[in-house]
Design a protein around this motif. Structure first.
Motif, PDB file in Angstrom:
ATOM      1  N   SER A 110      -9.713   8.497  -1.055  1.00  0.00           N
ATOM      2  CA  SER A 110      -8.482   9.293  -1.039  1.00  0.00           C
ATOM      3  C   SER A 110      -7.846   9.370   0.336  1.00  0.00           C
ATOM      4  O   SER A 110      -6.618   9.433   0.459  1.00  0.00           O
ATOM      5  N   ARG A 168      -7.228   0.104  -6.541  1.00  0.00           N
ATOM      6  CA  ARG A 168      -7.638   1.440  -6.119  1.00  0.00           C
ATOM      7  C   ARG A 168      -7.744   1.471  -4.600  1.00  0.00           C
ATOM      8  O   ARG A 168      -8.155   0.493  -3.973  1.00  0.00           O
ATOM      9  N   PHE A 169      -7.388   2.595  -4.016  1.00  0.00           N
ATOM     10  CA  PHE A 169      -7.630   2.791  -2.583  1.00  0.00           C
ATOM     11  C   PHE A 169      -9.129   2.966  -2.370  1.00  0.00           C
ATOM     12  O   PHE A 169      -9.849   3.462  -3.247  1.00  0.00           O
ATOM     13  N   ALA A 180       0.727   4.094  -2.759  1.00  0.00           N
ATOM     14  CA  ALA A 180       0.387   5.465  -2.410  1.00  0.00           C
ATOM     15  C   ALA A 180       1.263   6.462  -3.145  1.00  0.00           C
ATOM     16  O   ALA A 180       0.840   7.574  -3.470  1.00  0.00           O
ATOM     17  N   TYR A 216       0.398   7.610   2.652  1.00  0.00           N
ATOM     18  CA  TYR A 216       1.485   8.399   2.049  1.00  0.00           C
ATOM     19  C   TYR A 216       2.183   9.262   3.100  1.00  0.00           C
ATOM     20  O   TYR A 216       3.411   9.353   3.143  1.00  0.00           O
ATOM     21  N   ALA A 244      -8.659  -1.196   0.268  1.00  0.00           N
ATOM     22  CA  ALA A 244      -8.319  -1.150  -1.152  1.00  0.00           C
ATOM     23  C   ALA A 244      -9.271  -2.043  -1.926  1.00  0.00           C
ATOM     24  O   ALA A 244      -9.974  -2.884  -1.345  1.00  0.00           O
ATOM     25  N   GLU A 272      -3.913   7.132  -6.598  1.00  0.00           N
ATOM     26  CA  GLU A 272      -5.080   6.461  -6.037  1.00  0.00           C
ATOM     27  C   GLU A 272      -5.526   5.273  -6.879  1.00  0.00           C
ATOM     28  O   GLU A 272      -6.148   4.353  -6.374  1.00  0.00           O
ATOM     29  N   LEU A 321       0.829  -1.204   0.000  1.00  0.00           N
ATOM     30  CA  LEU A 321       0.000   0.000   0.000  1.00  0.00           C
ATOM     31  C   LEU A 321       0.864   1.255   0.000  1.00  0.00           C
ATOM     32  O   LEU A 321       0.521   2.257  -0.638  1.00  0.00           O
ATOM     33  N   ARG A 370      -5.270   6.684   1.079  1.00  0.00           N
ATOM     34  CA  ARG A 370      -3.976   6.946   0.437  1.00  0.00           C
ATOM     35  C   ARG A 370      -3.237   8.069   1.158  1.00  0.00           C
ATOM     36  O   ARG A 370      -2.020   7.999   1.373  1.00  0.00           O
TER      37      ARG A 370
END
Length: 1017
Positions: free
Chosen positions: A308, A304-305, A261, A315, A296, A265, A257, A311
């Motif tokens: 948002s 895709r996460f 990130a 991140y 996810a 996304e 993940l 992510r």
């Protein structure tokens, strides 16, 4: 549905439906499942309110995260129900007997009052609590009870014992999964937090970041409210929830993940595997934990996460160094792909802070991305990438400025380009100067050129001799021709435009010829070259294939020329094509024209609300485009709408904000005079008309605005009754009877020239008036212009009523309003006693009418109330009259006509008051005199009615003030022979007689009175 619950109407309805079954004696069960923060507690709390309203006892039990006594959620619920059975602290002691006692007491309690038991967060339940659940479910059909359980539904948060218990629930149980709110519901929830003025765009951002999770939505909205701006930070509460979820993942799943990130996304699994230095199959295995945890999603070849915020939290959890290394690896990986997006590569290099060569590589790929976006008309993206590129390079700054202009950043883009042009001029770089100045107007064609900026034209003209005879020189010469229009009234601009077309054709460059033809159309604008402009614009369409800016410019020029010829069907085709090309690209520089044209056509067809909506849309887009022309066209359309609907207040606003600053400009004189006259500023309007008549029409440039300006001047002459101006404009417009009057680039369609000519001819008593109006009516019907058809039909009706005589009027009652027509202008005023008095007087010109007749029959008159004015008031009135005489003489000496008129009005009022207050021999008249009391009432209401009419029809207001005389006898005495058609209701005529007849009838009445016979009506 309770106000605090948003977007859960269906779920609440399902739960409420289960209560119906309970009331029939069959216990029910429901499971409400969903992610953390999805709204499970809020939904069941709202349902609990509904249940209480229906007479249910509601009992809650919650499973805590911390360790508590066995059976804890059941203990809470049973206590709320009033059960006396004590659940044992040792879950292994006496379970059978305790459960049996619970069953007996539950049956007794629910028999007396139906119950709803809510057990929250079952995924946290301990063993004893889960052990009691099957027993209770077995009892449920015999109880008047609804059991509602809430639980999370992901593998990370739900322990296996709880998951097993949930799987074992009977098939008859209703399962209600809660998902994220849709955009509308998200907006409602944001509005609950922030208030009614919430920006819709911000609500959309919140939905995109949260996936509609209500808890996250509220947290972001509160975060926003606390800071007052849109923040990209993650609120602390949201971060804590997601970090706890992430902490339960396996380390390999979290690492994947983290890598994802960095990529974004929505990630390609092959790219993710390559960046993670593993295989796609291995990535899929590792991602299974994240998918099970609802962090996810995997769809085919992409990951895709969940939203948002997931992510963002992952991140931000990476260290700066690790992020930088991953971004560099991502940039190098993507740069090696054949179909790499240069913008993505540039962004990764840009975020690889401190890595070797990353900054230089970022500028390199940013320039590639900017040019690619520019080619695809993605001007806003191009501006962003150009700013990442090497701005020390003059060519890059030139391209940046061009993109800024096309993206709607007109002022900033022109500043950028001006600096480039000046720098290039200093270095003797003529081609760059020419390119920069051309870009300031939106490209070689010049979609929106600032003609007031003479520096552009002078700078361009100075380098034209240094350019070779190529396509760039042709475009430069054309732009110089355009820039010379405001200052050169001779043939200079036309000669330059012809030269530009010749040069362009000699080069064989299609874009250059199209650009030159665009300027040729502007330079040869006006009513004398409409057909040539249609041909030129059509050739532009053929030449401009592949160049969006030139293609749109060609369509704009063609639309205007077709409108001027009255070819509305063909113009509509071009408008639709323009819209299809522009709207998907969301380019404000071009887009504002679409609602302008749509609004113009809506107004023609009588769709007034649609026209108003188009005005608002054009205003918004014009502001986004930073356009100078958009506000002018918005004004044109808005003024036309106000003129059609007769909203004088709006016309006054337009006059004050738009036309007043330009009074004195011959081109603006016509619209200024007309709108001033319509809004009540008669003296100012008359001053403009008289000056233009004195100076002649030759001072008005015969360009795109000439026909409109002269037509407006003629319309002003009609409102003001200025026959000299009417003759002047009639002669000027006559050669163009087959054209239409179009404001600007299509801001408003004012009608066929024949309509203006027909009205002027009617005003002047010319025999061709009917033929002209008939031609206008046919043209307006063919165009589907309903508002113009109605206008023309009124003009024809007025013409038929007066039989081409210049003096006529119509006063007709329409329910709560009266329609008043005078000198070709029709207005509407509200019904009042004063207007009814006027109708009686106008129907009997030069015939005195007693105020008692106007007051109405059967009037009860009171006793004498003393003098109308006491001695002190009479003395004050006389003193003020002496002051007024001196002030009036001073105003007339100074030629201050406006002040003099005001003083005369006050003087007349005081004189009439004194006259009305004195009887024979100068004795004070009694206020109790019934005639005197009626005189005052009638005079006041007639005066008020004339004032209302003056506000919407100044020419008629002025005529009535001069012709209506009030007193004990009221009379309408026009200077000229006038015919009025007055009707109080449908079919009830008050009279239709001319003032010539009334002179004779008035004399006959006098003779009959002298002979003692009653006067006829």
């Amino acid at each position: 549905m309770p106000e605090r619950v948003v977007g859960r109407r269906l779920e609440l309805g399902t739960l409420a439906g289960l209560l119906d079954e309970v009331e029939r004696g069959r216990g029910q069960g429901a499971l409400v499942i969903g992610d953390a923060g999805i709204g499970k507690s809020t939904t069941v709390a709202a349902f609990a309110d509904t249940a209480r309203e229906r007479g249910y006892v509601v009992a809650w039990g919650r499973c805590p995260e911390t360790e508590t006594l066995p059976y804890w959620p059941w203990r809470q619920a049973f206590r709320a129900l009033g059960l006396s059975t004590v659940l044992p602290e040792d879950p292994g002691t006496g379970r059978t007997s305790v459960f049996a006692a619970v069953a007996d007491q539950l049956a007794a309690a629910t028999a007396q009052h139906p119950a709803v038991i809510i057990l929250e967060d079952l995924h946290l339940a301990d063993g004893p609590a889960l052990a009691l659940l099957p027993f209770f479910i077995g009892l449920l059909p015999e109880l008047r009870c609804l059991l509602v359980i809430t639980s999370r539904d992901n593998a990370v948060d739900v322990a296996e014992p709880a998951a097993e218990a949930l799987r074992a629930l009977p098939p008859s149980w209703v399962r209600i999964p809660l998902g994220g709110l849709d955009r509308e519901a998200t907006g409602q929830l944001v509005t609950q937090v922030l208030g009614e003025d919430t920006d819709t765009a911000y609500a959309d951002v919140v939905h995109d970041r949260t996936g509609g999770n209500p808890f996250f939505v509220q947290e972001l909205a509160r975060w926003h409210a606390a800071r007052g701006t849109t923040s990209t930070e993650t609120p602390t509460g949201v971060r804590q929830v997601l970090e706890r979820r992430l902490a339960r993942l396996s380390q390999p799943a979290y690492d994947v993940l983290a890598t994802a990130a960095v990529l974004g996304e929505d990630v390609d699994l092959e790219v993710l595997a390559a960046l993670d230095r593993t295989t796609t199959a291995e990535v899929l295995v590792v991602l299974a934990d994240a998918v099970a945890a609802r962090l996810a999603e995997v769809d085919g070849a992409r990951m895709r996460f969940a939203h948002s915020l997931v992510r963002e939290v992952v991140y931000s959890g990476l260290g700066v160094h690790r992020r930088s290394v991953l971004h560099l690896r991502a940039a190098e990986l993507l740069a090696g792909l054949r179909d790499a997006d240069p913008g993505q590569v540039a962004a990764h290099y840009r975020d690889a802070i401190g890595q070797p060569d990353a900054a230089g590589r970022s500028r390199e790929f940013a320039l590639r991305a900017a040019r690619a976006a520019q080619r695809q008309s993605g001007y806003e993206q191009a501006v962003r990438f150009y700013r990442w590129a090497d701005l020390d390079d003059r060519q890059v700054r030139l391209e940046l400025g061009e993109a800024q202009v096309l993206a709607g950043e007109l002022a900033a883009g022109r500043d950028t380009l001006r600096a480039v042009a000046q720098e290039a001029a200093a270095d003797g770089d003529a081609p760059t100067v020419a390119q920069a100045v051309l870009a300031m107007g939106g490209g070689v064609g010049g979609f929106e050129v600032d003609l007031s900026d003479t520096e552009q034209t002078d700078l361009l003209a100075s380098v034209v001799p240094q350019l070779p005879d190529d396509a760039l020189k042709a475009a430069a010469v054309a732009r110089v021709a355009l820039g010379r229009i405001p200052t050169d009234r001779g043939d200079g601009p036309r000669q330059l435009a012809d030269e530009a077309v010749r040069l362009a054709r000699a080069t064989g460059d299609a874009r250059a010829e199209a650009a030159a033809l665009a300027v040729w159309c502007d330079v040869f604008a006006g009513p004398d070259h409409v057909a040539e402009r249609v041909a030129a614009a059509k050739r532009m369409l053929a030449l401009a294939t592949g160049d969006l800016a030139l293609l749109l410019l060609a369509r704009r020029l063609l639309v205007v020329a077709l409108l001027e010829q009255g070819r509305f069907t063909e113009a509509d085709v071009q408008i639709a094509a323009f819209a299809r090309a522009v709207l998907p690209l969301r380019l404000p520089l071009y887009s504002w024209l679409v609602p302008i044209w749509n609004g113009m056509r809506a107004l023609m067809s009588g769709r007034l609300e649609e026209a108003e909506s188009c005005i608002a849309e054009a205003t918004r887009l014009g502001e986004e485009a930073d356009s100078v022309n958009a506000p002018l066209m918005v004004f044109a359309l808005g003024a036309a709408l106000a003129n059609t609907t007769g909203v004088v207040a709006e016309l006054q606003s337009y006059v004050e904000t738009v036309t007043l600053p330009f009074i004195g400009n011959p081109m603006i004189d016509g619209p200024s005079a007309y709108y001033l006259a319509r809004s009540g500023a008669v003296d100012k309007a008359r001053g403009i008309v008289r000056r233009r008549v004195r100076d002649g029409l030759d001072a008005i440039p015969k360009d795109a605005e000439w026909l409109e300006s002269v037509a407006f001047l003629g319309a002003a002459a009609g409102v003001l009754g200025d026959d000299e101006c009417a003759r002047l404009t009639f002669d000027a417009l006559t050669p163009y009877a087959g054209l239409w009057v179009i404001d600007g680039v299509g801001g408003a369609c004012l009608g066929s020239v024949s309509l203006f000519l027909g009205r002027l001819a009617a005003q002047l008593g010319r025999p061709e008036a009917r033929a002209l109006l008939d031609a206008a009516l046919e043209a307006h019907r063919t165009a589907g212009a309903e508002t113009l058809v109605m206008e023309t039909e009124k003009a024809l009706a007025e013409l038929g009523a007066v039989h081409t005589a210049p003096g006529t009027g119509v006063l007709r009652r329409l329910g709560a309003t009266w329609e008043v027509t005078w000198r070709g202008v029709t207005v509407h005023v509200p019904d009042s006693k004063g207007v009814r008095d006027l109708a009686l007087l106008l129907a009997r010109p030069r015939t005195p009418v007693s105020v008692l007749d106007l007051s109405g029959p059967g009037r009860v008159h009171g006793a004498d109330l003393g003098p109308v004015l006491d001695e002190q008031a009479r003395t004050a009135y006389r003193e003020r009259l002496r002051e007024l005489a001196g002030d009036l003489a001073e105003a007339e000496d100074r030629n201050d006509l406006a002040r003099a008129e005001k003083l005369r009005v006050e003087q007349d009022f005081l004189t009439q008051e004194l006259a009305g207050a004195l009887g024979l021999g100068g004795r004070a008249r009694s206020a109790g005199d019934p005639v005197e009391r009626s005189r005052k009432a009638v005079s006041m209401r007639i005066g008020a009615a004339v004032k209302v009419i003056d506000g919407v029809h100044p020419a008629l207001g002025r005529h009535l003030r001069a012709s209506i005389h009030t007193g004990r006898q009221c009379v309408y005495e026009p200077e000229d022979d006038i015919t009025w058609h007055c009707q109080s209701t449908a079919g009830a005529s008050l009279g239709e007689s001319s003032s010539t007849q009334s002179k004779q009838e008035g004399q006959h009445d006098h003779d009959r009175r002298q002979q003692g016979r009653p006067a006829g009506r």
